[in-house]
Structure formats: C-alpha cells, structure tokens
Design an enzyme around this catalytic site. Structure first.
Site, PDB file in Angstrom:
ATOM      1  N   GLY C  41      -7.113  -0.614  -3.913  1.00  0.00           N
ATOM      2  CA  GLY C  41      -7.340   0.811  -3.690  1.00  0.00           C
ATOM      3  C   GLY C  41      -8.001   1.437  -4.904  1.00  0.00           C
ATOM      4  O   GLY C  41      -7.740   1.042  -6.048  1.00  0.00           O
ATOM      5  N   GLY C  43      -8.390   5.030  -5.088  1.00  0.00           N
ATOM      6  CA  GLY C  43      -8.167   6.475  -5.078  1.00  0.00           C
ATOM      7  C   GLY C  43      -7.719   6.923  -6.457  1.00  0.00           C
ATOM      8  O   GLY C  43      -7.888   6.201  -7.448  1.00  0.00           O
ATOM      9  N   ALA C  45      -4.801   7.110  -7.801  1.00  0.00           N
ATOM     10  CA  ALA C  45      -3.847   6.196  -8.431  1.00  0.00           C
ATOM     11  C   ALA C  45      -4.514   4.873  -8.775  1.00  0.00           C
ATOM     12  O   ALA C  45      -4.422   4.399  -9.914  1.00  0.00           O
ATOM     13  CB  ALA C  45      -2.653   5.974  -7.505  1.00  0.00           C
ATOM     14  N   GLY C  46      -5.215   4.290  -7.820  1.00  0.00           N
ATOM     15  CA  GLY C  46      -5.810   2.969  -8.031  1.00  0.00           C
ATOM     16  C   GLY C  46      -6.873   2.967  -9.110  1.00  0.00           C
ATOM     17  O   GLY C  46      -6.853   2.124 -10.015  1.00  0.00           O
ATOM     18  N   ARG C 338       5.058  23.879   2.600  1.00  0.00           N
ATOM     19  CA  ARG C 338       4.287  23.465   3.772  1.00  0.00           C
ATOM     20  C   ARG C 338       5.142  23.233   5.009  1.00  0.00           C
ATOM     21  O   ARG C 338       4.771  23.629   6.101  1.00  0.00           O
ATOM     22  CB  ARG C 338       3.536  22.189   3.433  1.00  0.00           C
TER      23      ARG C 338
END
Lengths: 258, 208, 646
Positions: C41, C43, C45-46, C338
C-alpha cells in the site's frame, strides 16, 4: 439516451489496435461517463466478450487515474473535470463518441485505453521533492510564508498527475506537469534550498523520457482538469535559465545530495 | 529559439521603418540614404552576419524542435485536438516554412541585387547613391509580385501572432499584470509589421 | 493460538511512549541494510512508512495496485488533519486531542494508543510543512486552522479541499526520493493475494502482476500491511473503486485477528444516490458543516411537494425549516460527530421529512453564511467543493441548498494490533485504516490523515525495530521455500477456480447485491433479526457467487474483471464477519447503532458493563464459526462517560 461509441481496442502493448464501434442504449443523463462505460462493459461481459480496459479509481476527480481522450479532448468536452466527473448530460442523444487512449511516446498503451504513465513517476523521482528525512524538523510555524505565495504554491500543487496536459499538447510535452511540481517548491522557502538542482534534474529526466517541447500553445492549460496555469511553465523556464546560467558548477548529484 | 525570434522581430521593425520612407518621400532620397547606410555602415555589416546567423539558428532550432515533437507522438489521434488554444500557435512550422520559401525569392529580388548587382545611381546633394528605391518601385508595378508579397506577408503576420509573448514565456517572463500586455503587443506587432509591409507594394501598385 | 497481549507499556499515560522509545531494542545501521521490509500500500500510512524506513537504512519493497503510488485513496480526503498545536490559542493540548478522540470514539479505543497519536500529531504538521505541503495560511504567513466535528477548538490544518492529496503527495515525494536512491523497490500495478508464513512468522507475500497476470513471490523479514479499509463491502461507498480488503482478509485467514469488524463510519455529508447504475458515492467534506446549516422541512407536506418537484427549498420560510441538529444538540449544533449527524439525518428521512427525488436527502444550506461572510469568502473556503457538487448534481449550491445524505466512508475496524502495531501474526504489522487501533467505534473528522501519517512516519519505524532487532541473524529468505510454493499454489488455484466457474452473472451484480444486504442490515441502524438475516443471506450469495459468476478474458493479461472477482469473493466472507460482530455487540456505540439499544430520545445506549472491550475475531476455518477474543479496555486515566453533545 442512446449513443454510438468508437473505442480504441488493443489486446496488449505489443499488438496492433483498432477502433471498434459499440452501441449503448438508455443511458441516464445524470450518470457519469465511466458509469456509461460500466454499462457497456457489463453488456460485453454478458456476451462473453472482453470488456474495455481503462484506468480509474477514486471517481471523485482527484486520484488522476482516469485518462480517456474523448472526441478530441483529454477528459472530454467539459471544462475542468476528469473523465470520471464528466457527466452524460454534456452529450446529446444519438451522438457518436470517439474514445482514444492518451497518445505519447513516453505513454505506451498497455491495453485498450490503459497507458503506462510511469514516466511521470520517474520525473518526480529525479527531483520532485524536498530532501528532508522524517523527524528532527523545526516547528511548522518557524518559517512564515506569505499567503499569496502559499496560495500560488497550492495552485501548482493541485496537479493530479493524470497526463491530460501531455495528451492535449500537439507536441506531447510534459512541461505543465513538470512545471507544476517545480513551481510548488520554487515558491516556498523550504523548496528554494535545492531549487536550482531540482529544476535541472527534473527537466533532464523529462527530456530523457522523450516528451516533446513546449511551443506555448496553451492546450495543456485549456484541458487541465485542475486548471493549472501555464504561468508555471514560465516560472520553470525562469528557474531553469537562471540555474543554468548562475548556479555554480557542481559534480553529479551524489547520494547525499538527492 | 526565443532569443533569435526576438532579434528577428527587432530586425523587422527596422526594416519596416526604412521601407516606409518610400511612401512618405516621393523623391526616394530618404530611402536611398537609409539603404546606403544599411549597405555600407561597418557596424550594420557585422549585424548583417549576425542576422543571417539568427535566421539560420531560428530555422534550425525550429526544425529540430518540430522533429522531436513529432517523434513524441508516434501514433496520432483519430480526432485531432479541439482544445481551446490560440489558432496560429499550432502552425508555426507551417507558416515558418512558407515564410522561408518566399524569403529566398525576396533575397534574390532585392538583397542580392543590391549587394552584388548593378543598380542605377542618383545624385543626392553632392554624393552619388545607388537608387534602391527605383528597384522596389519597378518590382511592385507588376501585379503578380504584389499578390505574392501580400500573401507572404500575411503568413508573416500569422507567424508573428504567436511570437513576442511566446518568446517572453519561453524566457520565463510571465507576470499576472504584464503578460496580458505582452499578448496585446504580440497581436499589435503582428498587425503593424505585416500591415505596414503590405502597405508598401499595395500603395506603390495603386499610385504608380 | 495467539494470545491477546496489547503490550501497553507501564507508567503514566504521558510517559508511556517516551519510556517505550527509551527502552526498545534498535537495529544498528549496518544491520539495517541487511533487513528487508515489505510494505503493501502507498497511501498516507504505506508511503510514509516505506519512505521513513528506507531513510533509516532498511531495504524496503513497496507495492500498490494503482499505476502510481501517488493515486492511493488517501488522496481523496478533503477536509484536513488534526494536530494539538494550539496555534489558535483556544486552549488546545495533547490531552484535549486525546480526550476528544477517545470520547468521539465512544470509549472503544485503547487509551495508550490514542494518547500516543495525539502526542505525535504535532510532529506530523512540522514534517509536512518541511516537505513543502502548501497548507492554508493567514495573511501574517502563519498556518491557518478550521474546526471540525466533535471538537470545541480549531485544530484542523488544511490545504483547500485537497488536504489528503497534498499530504499524500508529500509522502509520495519522500518515497520517490528513496526509490531514486535505490532504498525502496517500487512495484506498481501489483496486488497482494496472500501473506506467506514461515515457521509462524510473516516472511513474504504473494502478488499478482496486474499487467502480465504473473503470480510472484516476494520475501522479507517483516511484512507491513497499509492497505486501507473495507468500506467497499457496501458496494456504494466513498472508497475508490479498487479499494479492497483482500490483503487484510487473507492475513486474517492466516492467523491475524480481526478487530471490531462491525465498526463502520457512515459519513453524513455525501451527495445522495441518484440511480441504479451508480458506481460510487462522492463525499462532500465535513468542513462544510462549519458554515452550512442542515435542515429539512418542518411540515411533511412541504417535504412531499419538494420530492415531486412542486416546491423549491428556497421558497420555504425560515419558521418552516427544521434545523434538527441545532435543535437536538445546541452545544455542538451542526458540528456533532459524524455518527450522530448521520443517524439524525436517517431519522428525519425515515420519518418522512427527507427531500430530493428519493426522499433520502437533507439540505445543507449556505445562504446564512453567504449573507454573513459574503460569497467570496465562502468561495475561498469551499470553492472547489461547490464546483464538484455542481458538476455532479447540476445545481448551483450558492443559490439553492446542497442535498446531502450519509454514505459509508471509513472502517474503524481492521486487523487487531498491539501497541507496536503488530498483528497476532509475528512479523506482520498493520498501519493506517487497515488496523483497528485508534478510533474506537467512531472516528472524528480529520483524524484519519493524522493516524495514517502518525503510524507511518513516527510509530511503526520505531516499533518495527523492536521486532527486527532479534532478526538480524536471519539471512535473506529464498522464495523457493516450500511455504512460498504452497501459498503461491493456493493463490493460483483460487484464481483458476474463479475463471472456471463460467457462470451467468457479472461480478458487479454480485457486489451490488452484497452491498444492499449490508446497507439494509449492517448499515446505520442494525437489529438482531436483520443481522441474523444478513448472515444467512450473505452465505447464500457467496455460494451462488462461486457457482454462477462470469469472468471474461484470461488470467495472464490485464483483467479487471478477475481483479474485481477476487476482491468480491473476499468481501463476501468479510461481510458475514461484520454481521456476526454487530450481532454480538448488544449495545449501541459510535457508528454501531443497534436499534434495540437506544434511549427514548433515540440516542445511542452504550453498555460498558458487558462490552467495554475490543472484539478480536479469530479465523477457525472455512466452515467453522469464528472465535471471539476480547481485549478488555482499561481506562486508567480518563473517566468513562456517556457521550453528550447537547
């Protein structure tokens, strides 16, 4: 609405492609262009045919994956949208739509409408960053940045790397893409530190990848889904010229410099 | 490319201002004096070489860039771009080629004749000058030449429409306040230079 | 089977992370070069983890299914990123950010993790500014902030409506720099199919090259999963089309416990559904709630007329509008968390006050703000969001109120990890949305970006060393080990099985049906009967899928249908686990609302007595029921209260 689609089909990178004509019926005007393609693909799968392969992911106009050249426009006739945000209400019933992949030597077709855009990644790898490691960073507010500059930097940073600029340019030039990244950093004090090295390295990589030259036609700006301005190209030219003329002669960027 | 282009624009402005002397002075004296100055002044002679260098550089770079640009898109689109752009900017190589072809004829008609041929002489004051002016006027009494020049100069105008501001952009001179002005200057130069030059054969043809 | 040990360091809350860092084992520079780490990944984090680990000297291999690491779905986050900088001098602090996050998560997150998150939040902002992220600034040149749901301070940093994009591009730049240096080997258009365990430790992965279709084995000393959430189990969500759960689901099947699978966040401000052919939902940033007021008509007959196009919202008088959030929650108003906002919208629509053609929409109205601040201010703040709305809906939100409705957005659940972000499989780490850690039962706005980058830049690079320190004598692994061959064979066989079904229904049609089951039964409101029904229905659908799915093309080429089929097959298993978890949790908390457990006013009723734990589900085999393990959540430092936003 009913439409006729002429789509470029190409089995893989090495095979020869051709246009194939399809009909799609009962498309809602409020569906997106890619949802129209989904409908076509669903019908192709049901017929046991290979669906049309195309890049897409976020479908919110921000990831930059989608890349269709529609009726002579990258991302279609609407202004400031990606293909995924193009809606069918922009077309009229009975229209014939020609869909092609991005065309440029550095963007070879992999299948149908999917092209390989890793040339863009290579350009970023050549210098599209500020050389800081994680950690040991001064407070974020230690360097005030004039709002006007920060905003201009953000304008340039809005680039999504989709490649529409290359697709639109009659010369397949990547100047808008490269200049957006150069400008984003050139406008910020953090980025000034290695600005001269950056612009030279990125331009050299851009040329190496085989993109064409900028002749200031402005098609890139007109088609950019994020409306990146060609004033960034001028800024890059300025940065490049002054780097070439003024920067001291240095040895090749070594391990530590990059 | 940009620098050579800007230099050529400056040349065109000088060239035009001298030529216009023909229209404002029926005796051709001013024009002949200017032509003589241009033909003999040592500084100008040096610049003549620079000018030819500039033209050749501009042409060569233009061709090299164009070849690179064509190579960058080996497969063309079925539907060519409909992007909103300035129209003439897409055809610089084409207008450039037309201009080059006519340029050769033009040089034969005037430049080489003036440089190497025998011209009539006229007396201005106590000095004898070559009558460059009559050569021009004689040429533009012929209708085909007038048409040829008008067409040529129109192409020059098209070429110039994407010249000045484009050169500034290439040199990195872009500014939110001044770039629109540069666009205006570009358009004005295209119209004034092409229009000014066109005026000369047309006026000569009509009045003579 | 693995024991649940959350490895929370001893000591006072504010000292835990510092103490931990002071005492862990580190790997010295020459040894770092010998150790390989797989990061799946790219993103927030990755990419941040891959870049940071490579900077430290580890050899990193990084994978993404997209054509470029820059396209990971973190890019779509709009609103902002939280940090406890207190630049606005409004009383913010690390403790407050920690407290708000725990409270926002309805007391179902681990105290120590959340405190650490709040602690490193400030470093993230420093890091990003140094990378050239163009955050919004004030005229004085200092950073600007906005406020977000669930907080009473302004602590959210933003870059127009493209904060996720800018942060991701920052991490991508850092990653690109390491790729250039040769410290990261990047594999784009590669999808992870399985994790390989050697002697019980994660030692590699099996991936499919999405261009050639080749199945490849890759080995390393540790494997980090940063593959995001599983919201696409609902088919329609704000996730990217390719977002999938395959990596974490396969890891789960190899022994990693799955934490709180039922905790799903339904985002209140999305563009409502418009038709059957719809492929995804588009989020409108929560930041819009700063200046927009949410309302529905007070009278049912007005709502009816609007639905039939006989009345325009602008024609409804002020006194006939029900600003239901301001009415129900005067202290937080339109800025309630939310889950609360989403449920309130559903409640009004279910009661018949919804607007739009389907009746499944409420208004988000900017007319007051435009009158107060001027159109240009609103345009500067939300211009690109308004533009996006207009492109999709074909209505001008400056003139007529926006229509919004909740949609699946984020999954708080994920692989169970300990304080070191390691799953129950040694050497297998999970970071970002892929893990279950920091958000409890509900995530606050602008906290996902914070968590992704915290894990990647500042937490994992430390904690992974504590694991790798005793791996330095382990030589590089050969991918010829029988474990690799076996796992590869299983992956290949599964793809072949999918291809061989040769049924009559498309992958998408199954996915859509699964999505409907999930939305109706495991969505915003859940009840026992519905959940039991869902478990049965999903099992049936799964069986039908394996008998009747139709995939065209070949496995050894670019084949998007095959890619989708593999992902949907996993969703069909994960969906059932989500329903089971929701059924087990006999309480309402955060995003998990069980209709049986609510106050007379319709507020969520938590049950701390019986459910103050993180559910960690253990896979026990194809046809066996999963086993529930519990990590009891001890709140040593804060008092557990009923959440109250009134």
């Amino acid at each position: 609405m009913n439409l006729t689609l002429k789509i470029w089909r190409q089995k893989n990178a090495t095979s020869k492609g051709r246009f194939v004509t399809y009909k799609v019926n009962d498309i809602s005007t409020s569906s997106s262009f890619l949802e129209m393609m989904d409908v076509l693909n669903e019908s192709l799968v049901m017929k046991g045919e290979d669906p049309v392969a195309f890049d897409h992911d976020c479908r919110e106009g921000i990831c930059g994956a989608c890349s269709m050249y529609i009726n002579g426009h990258p991302h279609g006739p609407d202004k400031a949208v990606t293909t995924c945000q193009l809606h069918m209400r922009k077309f009229s019933d009975g229209e014939t739509i020609v869909i092609e992949p991005w065309r440029a030597r550095p963007f070879p077709v992999l299948k149908d409408l999917i092209v390989d855009r890793s040339a863009f990644d290579k350009i970023i790898q050549a210098g599209g960053y500020i050389s800081v490691n994680t950690g040991g960073i001064p407070d974020a507010n230690a360097i005030p940045i004039p709002k006007v500059k920060a905003d201009l930097s953000m304008d340039a940073a809005a680039c999504i790397g989709c490649g529409a600029c290359v697709a639109a340019c009659k010369n397949a030039s990547a100047m808008l893409f490269v200049s957006a990244k150069v400008s984003q950093f050139a406008l910020l004090p953090q980025g000034r530190i290695e600005a001269a090295e950056r612009v030279q390295a990125m331009v050299a990589e851009m040329d190496k990848q085989g993109f064409g030259n900028c002749t200031n036609t402005g098609a890139c700006e007109a088609e950019c889904p994020k409306e990146i301005s060609i004033s960034n190209i001028a800024r890059m030219n300025r940065e490049f010229l002054s780097a070439k003329v003024c920067a001291p002669k240095v040895k090749e960027m070594n391990e530590g410099g990059g | 490319m940009a620098l050579a282009g800007l230099f050529l624009i400056s040349f065109l402005v000088v060239h035009l201002s001298i030529n216009l002397l023909l229209l404002f002075d029926d005796s051709r004296e001013l024009f002949n004096i200017a032509a003589h100055f241009m033909g003999t002044n040592p500084v100008i002679q040096v610049f003549q070489i620079v000018l030819f260098g500039g033209i050749i550089l501009h042409i060569l770079l233009g061709i090299i860039l164009q070849i690179q640009n064509w190579l960058a898109r080996p497969t063309r689109y079925k539907v060519e771009g409909y992007s909103h752009t300035s129209f003439f900017s897409k055809f610089m190589i084409h207008t450039g080629a037309v201009i080059l072809a006519f340029l050769v004829i033009h040089l034969f008609n005037f430049f080489f004749k003036a440089k190497f041929g025998e011209l009539e002489t006229v007396m201005i004051g106590n000095d004898s000058y070559e009558d460059m002016g009559i050569l021009v006027i004689e040429k533009f009494k012929e209708f085909p030449y007038v048409i040829m020049y008008v067409v040529w100069l129109l192409f020059l105008g098209f070429h110039l429409d994407h010249a000045f501001h484009s050169a500034l952009q290439s040199l990195g001179l872009n500014h939110s306040k001044y770039t629109p002005v540069a666009f205006g200057i570009s358009r004005a130069l295209a119209i004034l230079i092409a229009g000014g030059f066109i005026l000369i054969p047309v006026v000569i043809y009509i009045t003579q | 089977m693995a024991e649940l040990n959350s490895k929370i360091p001893k000591g006072l809350l504010p000292q835990k992370w510092t103490d931990y860092k002071n005492h862990i084992n580190l790997v010295n520079p020459p040894n770092k070069r010998k150790l390989e780490i797989i990061v799946v990944g790219t993103g927030l984090a990755g990419a941040s983890a891959a870049a940071s680990l490579a900077e430290m000297g580890f050899k990193v291999k990084n994978y993404c299914y997209q054509d470029s690491p820059r396209r990971a779905h973190s890019i779509a986050a709009q609103g902002g990123i939280n940090a406890a900088k207190n630049y606005q001098n409004d009383g913010d602090s690390v403790y407050r950010l920690f407290y708000d996050t725990i409270k926002g998560g309805d007391y179902r997150a681990r105290e120590a993790n959340v405190y650490r998150l709040a602690e490193v939040s400030n470093s993230i902002i420093d890091q990003c500014v140094a990378q050239g992220v163009p955050f919004a600034r004030e005229y004085g040149g200092l950073l600007d902030n906005r406020s977000f749901g669930g907080a009473q301070v302004s602590r959210t940093f933003y870059a127009r409506g493209q904060t996720g994009q800018q942060l991701l591009i920052g991490a991508y730049s850092a990653l690109s720099r390491q790729i250039k240096k040769g410290n990261v080997e990047m594999f784009t258009r590669h999808e992870m199919l399985d994790v390989v365990l050697v002697e019980g430790k994660a030692r590699g992965i099996i991936v499919r090259n999405l261009v050639t279709g080749a199945i490849e084995r890759h080995a390393a000393h540790a494997v980090v999963l940063a593959t995001g959430g599983y919201g696409n189990v609902f088919f329609l969500s704000t996730n990217a089309m390719g977002s999938n759960a395959t990596a974490i689901w396969k890891a789960h099947k190899r022994g990693a416990f799955f934490g709180n699978p039922c905790f799903t966040q339904i985002h209140p401000t999305c563009i409502p559904v418009h038709g059957d052919f719809q492929s995804k939902l588009t989020l409108m940033s929560e930041s819009l709630r700063n200046d927009g007021r949410i309302w529905v008509p007070k009278k049912k007959e007005d709502a009816e007329k609007i639905r039939h196009g006989k009345l325009l919202p602008t024609a409804i008088a002020e006194e006939d509008r029900d600003y239901y959030l301001e009415r129900r929650y005067p202290a937080f108003g339109n800025l309630v968390p939310r889950d609360v906002a989403s449920r309130a919208a559903k409640e009004r629509c279910d009661a018949g006050f919804g607007v739009g053609e389907t009746g499944l929409a409420v208004y988000l109205d900017f007319s007051d703000s435009i009158n107060r601040l001027g159109k240009s201010t609103i345009e500067a703040r939300y211009g690109n969001l308004f533009q996006m709305y207009e492109k999709i809906v074909d209505e001008n939100p400056y003139k007529t109120p926006m229509m919004i409705y909740p949609a699946v957005h984020y999954t708080m659940g994920g692989l169970w990890v300990d304080y070191e972000l390691m799953t129950t499989v040694p050497g297998l780490f999970a970071i970002g949305e892929a893990n279950f850690s920091d958000h409890g039962a509900n995530r606050l706005g602008a906290s996902a970006l914070m968590q992704g980058l915290a894990d990647g830049y500042f937490v994992l690079p430390y904690t992974i060393q504590n694991y790798l320190a005793d791996q330095i004598r382990v030589p590089k692994f050969s991918t010829d080990l029988p474990e690799f061959k076996q796992t590869e064979k299983e992956a290949t066989d599964r793809l072949q099985r999918l291809m061989n079904v040769k049924g009559n229904q498309t992958v998408d049609s199954f996915h859509r049906r699964l999505g409907l089951i999930m939305w109706d039964n495991v969505g915003m409101g859940r009840n026992e009967a519905g959940l039991k029904n869902a478990i049965v229905e999903i099992a049936k659908l799964r069986e039908e899928f394996w008998k009747d799915v139709k995939i065209s093309g070949e496995p050894n080429e670019i084949n998007p249908e095959l890619e989708k089929a593999g992902r949907v097959a996993d969703f069909l298993e994960l969906g059932e686990l989500m329903a089971r978890d929701a059924l087990n949790r006999n309480e309402s908390c955060g995003g998990h609302f069980r209709e049986e457990y609510q106050t007379p006013e319709g507020e969520a009723m938590r049950n701390d007595e019986d459910f103050k734990y993180a559910a960690a589900w253990e896979y026990t085999g194809e046809s066996a029921e999963p086993k529930l393990n519990k990590e009891i959540l001890d709140y040593e430092f804060i008092e557990v209260k009923q959440r109250n936003y009134k």
